[in-house]
Write a protein that holds these residues in place. Structure first.
Motif, mmCIF file in Angstrom:
data_model
loop_
_atom_site.group_PDB
_atom_site.id
_atom_site.type_symbol
_atom_site.label_atom_id
_atom_site.label_comp_id
_atom_site.label_asym_id
_atom_site.label_seq_id
_atom_site.Cartn_x
_atom_site.Cartn_y
_atom_site.Cartn_z
ATOM 1 N N LEU A 434 0.834 -1.201 0.000
ATOM 2 C CA LEU A 434 0.000 0.000 0.000
ATOM 3 C C LEU A 434 0.872 1.255 0.000
ATOM 4 O O LEU A 434 1.703 1.436 0.906
ATOM 5 C CB LEU A 434 -0.904 -0.004 1.238
ATOM 6 N N PRO A 435 0.695 2.135 -0.980
ATOM 7 C CA PRO A 435 1.453 3.396 -0.967
ATOM 8 C C PRO A 435 1.028 4.264 0.219
ATOM 9 O O PRO A 435 -0.158 4.419 0.497
ATOM 10 C CB PRO A 435 1.074 4.052 -2.300
ATOM 11 N N MET A 436 1.984 4.831 0.913
ATOM 12 C CA MET A 436 1.736 5.759 2.012
ATOM 13 C C MET A 436 2.528 7.029 1.744
ATOM 14 O O MET A 436 3.721 7.112 2.035
ATOM 15 C CB MET A 436 2.129 5.152 3.352
ATOM 16 N N GLU A 437 1.871 8.015 1.173
ATOM 17 C CA GLU A 437 2.510 9.292 0.856
ATOM 18 C C GLU A 437 2.421 10.275 2.008
ATOM 19 O O GLU A 437 3.188 11.235 2.075
ATOM 20 C CB GLU A 437 1.858 9.907 -0.398
ATOM 21 N N GLN A 438 1.465 10.048 2.915
ATOM 22 C CA GLN A 438 1.244 10.922 4.061
ATOM 23 C C GLN A 438 1.092 10.068 5.315
ATOM 24 O O GLN A 438 0.759 8.882 5.248
ATOM 25 C CB GLN A 438 -0.034 11.768 3.862
ATOM 26 N N SER A 479 -1.059 3.082 13.348
ATOM 27 C CA SER A 479 -0.738 4.403 12.818
ATOM 28 C C SER A 479 0.602 4.359 12.097
ATOM 29 O O SER A 479 1.531 3.661 12.513
ATOM 30 C CB SER A 479 -0.715 5.448 13.924
ATOM 31 N N VAL A 480 0.676 5.101 11.021
ATOM 32 C CA VAL A 480 1.886 5.151 10.202
ATOM 33 C C VAL A 480 2.370 6.596 10.144
ATOM 34 O O VAL A 480 1.648 7.477 9.653
ATOM 35 C CB VAL A 480 1.633 4.626 8.771
ATOM 36 N N THR A 485 6.145 14.570 6.598
ATOM 37 C CA THR A 485 4.757 14.910 6.282
ATOM 38 C C THR A 485 4.043 15.282 7.577
ATOM 39 O O THR A 485 4.517 14.950 8.663
ATOM 40 C CB THR A 485 4.037 13.738 5.596
ATOM 41 N N PRO A 486 2.924 15.988 7.475
ATOM 42 C CA PRO A 486 2.208 16.395 8.695
ATOM 43 C C PRO A 486 1.849 15.182 9.560
ATOM 44 O O PRO A 486 1.453 14.134 9.034
ATOM 45 C CB PRO A 486 0.956 17.081 8.161
ATOM 46 N N GLY A 491 -3.590 17.248 9.287
ATOM 47 C CA GLY A 491 -3.736 17.563 7.874
ATOM 48 C C GLY A 491 -5.051 18.241 7.546
ATOM 49 O O GLY A 491 -5.832 18.626 8.425
ATOM 50 N N THR A 492 -5.329 18.353 6.261
ATOM 51 C CA THR A 492 -6.541 19.032 5.800
ATOM 52 C C THR A 492 -7.802 18.342 6.308
ATOM 53 O O THR A 492 -8.736 18.996 6.786
ATOM 54 C CB THR A 492 -6.558 19.082 4.262
#
Length: 593
Positions: A434-438, A479-480, A485-486, A491-492
């Motif tokens: 799974l990609p995790m960009e944030q 949690s990752v 990253t924030p 985040g938003t």
């Protein structure tokens, strides 16, 4: 002459040979003895179990030797409990709302006098054991050897370090004499931790009194722990609070609407605090303090994860728990339960730590396995740069009881992967990168329908609506943290959640202002849960708590609103010392007293 001959023939027929009156044959016995025994398939020894005995007409029968059971919901316990110290407890059965059958609990060979005929005897023992049924024909007189019903596990969760619990039981214990009885009952449902909640309301205890709290009130028999706790404070205005593991019963007194001092006292005494019933308003007031450890999200075969996802999205990583609220709604103990990853050995202290650290999943049947980069439920992982994580997930279930339709991976409140294909009988599984960009949170859930359980009767304003029972399970969060990253909760999406919560706090602040007192008091006493005097005694401190929460959410939303100036965000942060709480992103592990 003819009439005389006829009379002689009649007399000969009635009197029989020699002129003596014929005797009537003895009436055959109409009852017999039904004998059976429930065995552990691994050991061959008797094991506590839940059973039903049903005749060919569909009538249920309960053995006089049944394990006594009783619960309290806003009323005194049945008379049998009051006689516990003298040993005068009668056997008792319960109605299973899912099947409609009368059930009872056994822990030894059962003998019961019943009308002759055929009987179906069924036995079960929680989620991890197969159900067994036999048909026994009862003949006049006594039977021979007891018919065996052998139960075997189809999965062994304790061997993998998982301990089952019902977080919400109202079973009173007026004396320690009841402990072996209740422990046997819980063992029959394969529950390892039974949280027996003394129920309170403003100024009084209204049910399920415990003879002691803390270590003095805990009882262990084998792998079963009876643990006294409390459902108090308890109002529908703010929600029903629960405490596990504190060394005494804690009551807020005349400030009954001010919950946080109770949570702080519970924390100081080594306990955990949280809320029942899915999405209580008070959890939004209290969660930013780090004093809320858990939230009940599965009950009455009904899952609701909305508030849980809101809290997680704000970085408030409370543990999901489940419980039946027995006997207030009527489901059997353990019908909704949660598992905690305790490891071995299983101790009460390790169990409390596991729940406090979020290493839990809730279920009413399906059993989940979930890892991210080798980390388990409740763990936190860090990756140095945006990239991919390896997810391993599965759900196992008994296909005779649960129709699991899908296994879903949830990221930050949204389903990002869904699998419906059964890989083998009673199992759905997947592995993925799974990609995790944030930074974010991940959790696993399954959904489907219960099999052979009656639908739930919802009262929709006087109109009864039938609702199928959900088959549900949901893990705690992993949690990752993605470096650079924030952090989680900033985040938003988190800002949007925070703004919604800030608005709810503003609405609560307005509701509890003195000018709105009539609005609160216009609701029935059972709904508001407090008197006019208690409302007034609580108002000032409660408004302060609401204002501090409103400021915290305003800060997260990027638009701090301090209302009438009664709150100060810097003082709020200092007074909470939230850096010591694992519920706040970046916080260190909370030390247990």
């Amino acid at each position: 002459m003819r009439s005389a001959i006829a009379l002689l023939i009649l007399l000969a027929h009635v009197l029989g040979p020699g002129g003596a009156r014929a005797t009537e044959p003895e009436e055959a016995p109409k009852t017999g003895t039904l004998r059976f025994r429930v065995l552990d398939g691994a050991t061959g020894e008797s094991t506590p179990a839940r059973v039903s005995v049903v005749d060919e007409a569909g009538r249920s029968h309960v053995a006089p030797s049944a394990v006594p059971v009783a619960g309290e919901c806003m009323q005194p316990a049945p008379a049998g409990w009051a006689r516990a110290a003298e040993g005068g407890l009668p056997g008792a059965g319960l109605r299973d709302p899912g099947s409609g059958a009368k059930i009872f609990y056994v822990d030894a060979v059962v003998e019961m006098e019943v009308p002759i005929g055929r009987y179906r005897v069924s036995a079960t023992k929680g989620f991890e054991w197969e159900t067994r049924s036999v048909v026994i024909e009862v003949l006049p007189g006594r039977q021979g050897a007891a018919a065996p019903l052998q139960l075997s596990r189809w999965i062994d969760m304790p061997a993998a370090g998982w301990v089952s619990a019902d977080g919400h039981l109202h079973i009173g214990r007026p004396s320690p004499a009841l402990d072996p009885v209740v422990a046997t009952w819980m063992a029959a449902e394969d529950l390892h931790v039974a949280n027996l909640l003394q129920m309170g309301r403003e100024g009084e205890v209204v049910g399920a009194r415990q003879y002691a709290f803390g270590e003095a009130g805990r009882y262990r028999s084998g792998e079963v722990v009876l643990a006294p706790g409390q459902e108090n404070p308890r109002t529908w205005l703010l929600g029903h609070g629960m405490v596990f593991g504190a060394s005494r019963y804690i009551d807020p007194g005349e400030r009954y609407l001010v919950y946080q001092p109770v949570w702080r006292q519970a924390r100081a005494e080594g306990g955990l605090a949280g809320y029942a019933h899915w999405q209580p308003p008070g959890v939004l007031i209290d969660a930013p303090t780090g004093l809320v450890d858990f939230l009940e999200v599965l009950q009455f075969d009904t899952p609701n994860y909305e508030m849980l996802y809101r809290l997680w999205g704000l970085g408030l990583l409370v543990a999901p728990i489940a419980g039946t609220d027995f006997p207030c709604i009527g489901d059997l103990p353990g019908a909704d339960r949660f598992y905690a990853r305790v490891g071995r050995p299983f101790t009460w202290e390790r169990w409390l730590d596991a729940v406090g650290e979020g290493r839990t999943f809730v279920t009413n049947g399906p059993l989940l396995e979930f890892e991210v980069n080798g980390a388990g439920i409740g763990d936190r992982i860090r990756i140095d740069v945006p990239g991919v994580v390896r997810v391993e997930a599965s759900v196992r279930f008994d296909p005779t009881r649960d129709d699991v339709e899908a296994l879903e991976l949830v990221r930050d409140g949204k389903v990002v992967h869904r699998v419906t294909e059964v890989t083998e009988l009673g199992r759905i599984a997947f592995s993925l990168r799974l990609p995790m960009e944030q930074s974010g949170w991940l959790a696993l859930r399954s959904d489907g329908a219960k099999i052979d359980r009656r639908p739930i009767h919802d009262d929709m304003g006087g109109a009864i609506k039938l609702r199928p029972r959900s088959s549900a399970a949901h893990t705690g969060v992993i949690s990752v943290r993605v470096a650079g990253t924030p952090p989680l909760g900033t985040g938003t999406a988190a800002r949007r959640l925070a703004e919604a919560a800030r608005e709810e706090m503003a609405a609560l602040h307005e509701l509890f202002e003195s000018s709105k007192e009539h609005t609160v008091l216009s609701s029935p006493k059972w709904a508001r849960g407090v008197s006019r005097e208690t409302l007034r005694a609580s108002r000032s401190e409660l408004l302060g708590e609401i204002g501090l929460a409103e400021a915290w959410y305003g800060d997260r939303a990027g638009s701090v609103g301090l209302g009438d100036g009664s709150t100060d965000l810097a003082a709020f942060d200092e007074s909470l010392d939230f850096r010591t709480s694992p519920r706040i992103p970046g916080g260190a592990s909370r030390p247990r007293p």
